[in-house]
Design a protein around this motif. Structure first.
Motif, PDB file in Angstrom:
ATOM      1  N   GLU A 238       0.853  -1.196   0.000  1.00 52.46           N
ATOM      2  CA  GLU A 238       0.000   0.000   0.000  1.00 52.46           C
ATOM      3  C   GLU A 238       0.892   1.250   0.000  1.00 52.46           C
ATOM      4  N   THR A 239       1.063   1.851  -1.142  1.00 56.22           N
ATOM      5  CA  THR A 239       1.951   2.999  -1.279  1.00 56.22           C
ATOM      6  C   THR A 239       1.516   4.167  -0.403  1.00 56.22           C
ATOM      7  N   LEU A 240       0.222   4.444  -0.310  1.00 54.05           N
ATOM      8  CA  LEU A 240      -0.250   5.560   0.514  1.00 54.05           C
ATOM      9  C   LEU A 240       0.124   5.354   1.976  1.00 54.05           C
ATOM     10  N   THR A 241      -0.002   4.122   2.449  1.00 48.10           N
ATOM     11  CA  THR A 241       0.400   3.822   3.831  1.00 48.10           C
ATOM     12  C   THR A 241       1.877   4.123   4.011  1.00 48.10           C
ATOM     13  N   GLN A 242       2.708   3.682   3.076  1.00 46.24           N
ATOM     14  CA  GLN A 242       4.141   3.929   3.164  1.00 46.24           C
ATOM     15  C   GLN A 242       4.429   5.430   3.211  1.00 46.24           C
ATOM     16  N   GLN A 243       3.786   6.191   2.351  1.00 46.72           N
ATOM     17  CA  GLN A 243       4.010   7.639   2.330  1.00 46.72           C
ATOM     18  C   GLN A 243       3.615   8.277   3.648  1.00 46.72           C
ATOM     19  N   ASN A 244       2.498   7.846   4.238  1.00 49.29           N
ATOM     20  CA  ASN A 244       2.060   8.423   5.505  1.00 49.29           C
ATOM     21  C   ASN A 244       2.988   8.055   6.654  1.00 49.29           C
ATOM     22  N   LEU A 245       3.655   6.903   6.559  1.00 48.02           N
ATOM     23  CA  LEU A 245       4.590   6.506   7.606  1.00 48.02           C
ATOM     24  C   LEU A 245       5.917   7.243   7.466  1.00 48.02           C
TER      25      LEU A 245
ATOM     26  N   ASN B 157      12.541   9.544  32.714  1.00 48.42           N
ATOM     27  CA  ASN B 157      11.814  10.791  32.503  1.00 48.42           C
ATOM     28  C   ASN B 157      10.323  10.586  32.250  1.00 48.42           C
ATOM     29  N   GLY B 158       9.892   9.322  32.187  1.00 44.72           N
ATOM     30  CA  GLY B 158       8.460   9.014  32.131  1.00 44.72           C
ATOM     31  C   GLY B 158       7.775   9.262  30.806  1.00 44.72           C
ATOM     32  N   HIS B 159       8.512   9.165  29.689  1.00 43.97           N
ATOM     33  CA  HIS B 159       7.832   9.363  28.409  1.00 43.97           C
ATOM     34  C   HIS B 159       8.183   8.262  27.415  1.00 43.97           C
ATOM     35  N   PHE B 160       7.332   8.127  26.421  1.00 37.60           N
ATOM     36  CA  PHE B 160       7.496   7.128  25.360  1.00 37.60           C
ATOM     37  C   PHE B 160       6.831   7.657  24.106  1.00 37.60           C
ATOM     38  N   GLY B 161       7.104   7.016  22.998  1.00 38.44           N
ATOM     39  CA  GLY B 161       6.456   7.354  21.743  1.00 38.44           C
ATOM     40  C   GLY B 161       5.704   6.144  21.218  1.00 38.44           C
ATOM     41  N   TYR B 162       4.909   6.361  20.197  1.00 40.23           N
ATOM     42  CA  TYR B 162       4.262   5.241  19.527  1.00 40.23           C
ATOM     43  C   TYR B 162       4.012   5.594  18.074  1.00 40.23           C
ATOM     44  N   GLY B 163       3.883   4.574  17.271  1.00 40.18           N
ATOM     45  CA  GLY B 163       3.505   4.710  15.876  1.00 40.18           C
ATOM     46  C   GLY B 163       2.436   3.676  15.592  1.00 40.18           C
ATOM     47  N   LEU B 164       1.578   3.961  14.646  1.00 36.11           N
ATOM     48  CA  LEU B 164       0.537   2.987  14.330  1.00 36.11           C
ATOM     49  C   LEU B 164       0.117   3.099  12.889  1.00 36.11           C
ATOM     50  N   GLY B 165      -0.516   2.067  12.418  1.00 34.24           N
ATOM     51  CA  GLY B 165      -1.077   2.046  11.083  1.00 34.24           C
ATOM     52  C   GLY B 165      -2.206   1.038  11.026  1.00 34.24           C
ATOM     53  N   VAL B 166      -3.179   1.333  10.191  1.00 30.17           N
ATOM     54  CA  VAL B 166      -4.315   0.439   9.964  1.00 30.17           C
ATOM     55  C   VAL B 166      -4.450   0.292   8.449  1.00 30.17           C
ATOM     56  N   THR B 167      -4.713  -0.921   7.999  1.00 32.99           N
ATOM     57  CA  THR B 167      -4.833  -1.152   6.560  1.00 32.99           C
ATOM     58  C   THR B 167      -5.942  -0.286   5.969  1.00 32.99           C
ATOM     59  N   ALA B 168      -5.808   0.021   4.688  1.00 29.47           N
ATOM     60  CA  ALA B 168      -6.749   0.926   4.018  1.00 29.47           C
ATOM     61  C   ALA B 168      -8.196   0.462   4.147  1.00 29.47           C
ATOM     62  N   ASP B 169      -8.431  -0.842   4.062  1.00 28.63           N
ATOM     63  CA  ASP B 169      -9.801  -1.379   4.132  1.00 28.63           C
ATOM     64  C   ASP B 169     -10.443  -1.205   5.503  1.00 28.63           C
ATOM     65  N   HIS B 170      -9.640  -0.918   6.518  1.00 32.16           N
ATOM     66  CA  HIS B 170     -10.160  -0.882   7.890  1.00 32.16           C
ATOM     67  C   HIS B 170     -10.016   0.487   8.555  1.00 32.16           C
ATOM     68  N   ARG B 171      -9.718   1.490   7.777  1.00 27.58           N
ATOM     69  CA  ARG B 171      -9.605   2.840   8.338  1.00 27.58           C
ATOM     70  C   ARG B 171     -10.986   3.445   8.561  1.00 27.58           C
ATOM     71  N   LYS B 172     -11.034   4.428   9.452  1.00 26.75           N
ATOM     72  CA  LYS B 172     -12.255   5.176   9.777  1.00 26.75           C
ATOM     73  C   LYS B 172     -13.321   4.289  10.421  1.00 26.75           C
ATOM     74  N   MET B 173     -12.863   3.273  11.155  1.00 24.86           N
ATOM     75  CA  MET B 173     -13.773   2.392  11.886  1.00 24.86           C
ATOM     76  C   MET B 173     -13.537   2.480  13.386  1.00 24.86           C
ATOM     77  N   GLY B 174     -12.632   3.356  13.802  1.00 17.51           N
ATOM     78  CA  GLY B 174     -12.345   3.513  15.222  1.00 17.51           C
ATOM     79  C   GLY B 174     -11.292   2.568  15.765  1.00 17.51           C
ATOM     80  N   TYR B 175     -10.693   1.754  14.897  1.00 19.70           N
ATOM     81  CA  TYR B 175      -9.696   0.789  15.361  1.00 19.70           C
ATOM     82  C   TYR B 175      -8.449   1.485  15.909  1.00 19.70           C
ATOM     83  N   ALA B 176      -7.967   2.495  15.205  1.00 17.60           N
ATOM     84  CA  ALA B 176      -6.750   3.187  15.649  1.00 17.60           C
ATOM     85  C   ALA B 176      -6.967   3.870  16.993  1.00 17.60           C
ATOM     86  N   SER B 177      -8.066   4.592  17.142  1.00 19.90           N
ATOM     87  CA  SER B 177      -8.286   5.306  18.411  1.00 19.90           C
ATOM     88  C   SER B 177      -8.473   4.327  19.565  1.00 19.90           C
ATOM     89  N   GLU B 178      -9.107   3.178  19.309  1.00 17.69           N
ATOM     90  CA  GLU B 178      -9.264   2.183  20.372  1.00 17.69           C
ATOM     91  C   GLU B 178      -7.906   1.586  20.751  1.00 17.69           C
TER      92      GLU B 178
END
Length: 147
Positions: free
Chosen positions: A29-36, A89-110
């Motif tokens: 998924e090229t769009l996913t790669q570009q967004n990452l 120092n009590g901090h961390f980072g995160y990264g995430l991705g959801v496949t194109a077919d499953h975006r806008k379903m609330g999976y990432a926010s959950e």
């Protein structure tokens, strides 16, 4: 007791070597790669299998972890990983991705809520630092997502 890592729509689990075909297909998924970050060179199944195997066996020595996001049926739909975990120092980072077919379903926010809850309440971190490209509007946090 209910599984801590199971929510209303998704569950989080560790990466398995058998997840390699899912990630190989998703890496197309090229769009996913570009967004990452960038469009990557094509990969082979053997290379993704090697990565998945190493990741699945990687010890959790600094609270960095790679989670697979699945639907409750067990079908993988994405990933979220924590990184740059700094207990002092009590901090961390995160990264995430959801496949194109499953975006806008609330999976990432959950998935984000689950990880933040665990890192803040169980591991006692107090700050998450996340970078988002300005053009990736779907990933720009909104206060109403987490209230």
């Amino acid at each position: 007791m209910k599984n801590y890592w199971q929510g209303k729509r998704i569950a989080l689990r560790g990466l398995e070597p058998s997840d390699a075909p899912f990630f190989l297909e998703w890496n197309q998924e090229t769009l996913t790669q570009q967004n990452l970050d960038q469009i990557w060179f094509p990969s082979s199944l053997a290379r993704v299998e090697e990565w998945a195997h190493k990741q699945a066996l990687k010890p959790v020595d600094d609270d960095s972890y790679f989670f697979v996001i699945t639907q409750l049926s067990g079908e993988p739909v994405g990933m979220i990983h924590t990184n740059d975990c700094d207990k002092k120092n009590g901090h961390f980072g995160y990264g995430l991705g959801v496949t194109a077919d499953h975006r806008k379903m609330g999976y990432a926010s959950e998935a984000i809520r689950m990880v933040l809850s665990y890192y803040f309440n169980q591991l006692r971190y107090h700050k998450a630092i996340v970078g988002v490209y300005g053009f990736n509007e779907a990933s720009i946090p909104r206060i109403d997502h987490f209230s």
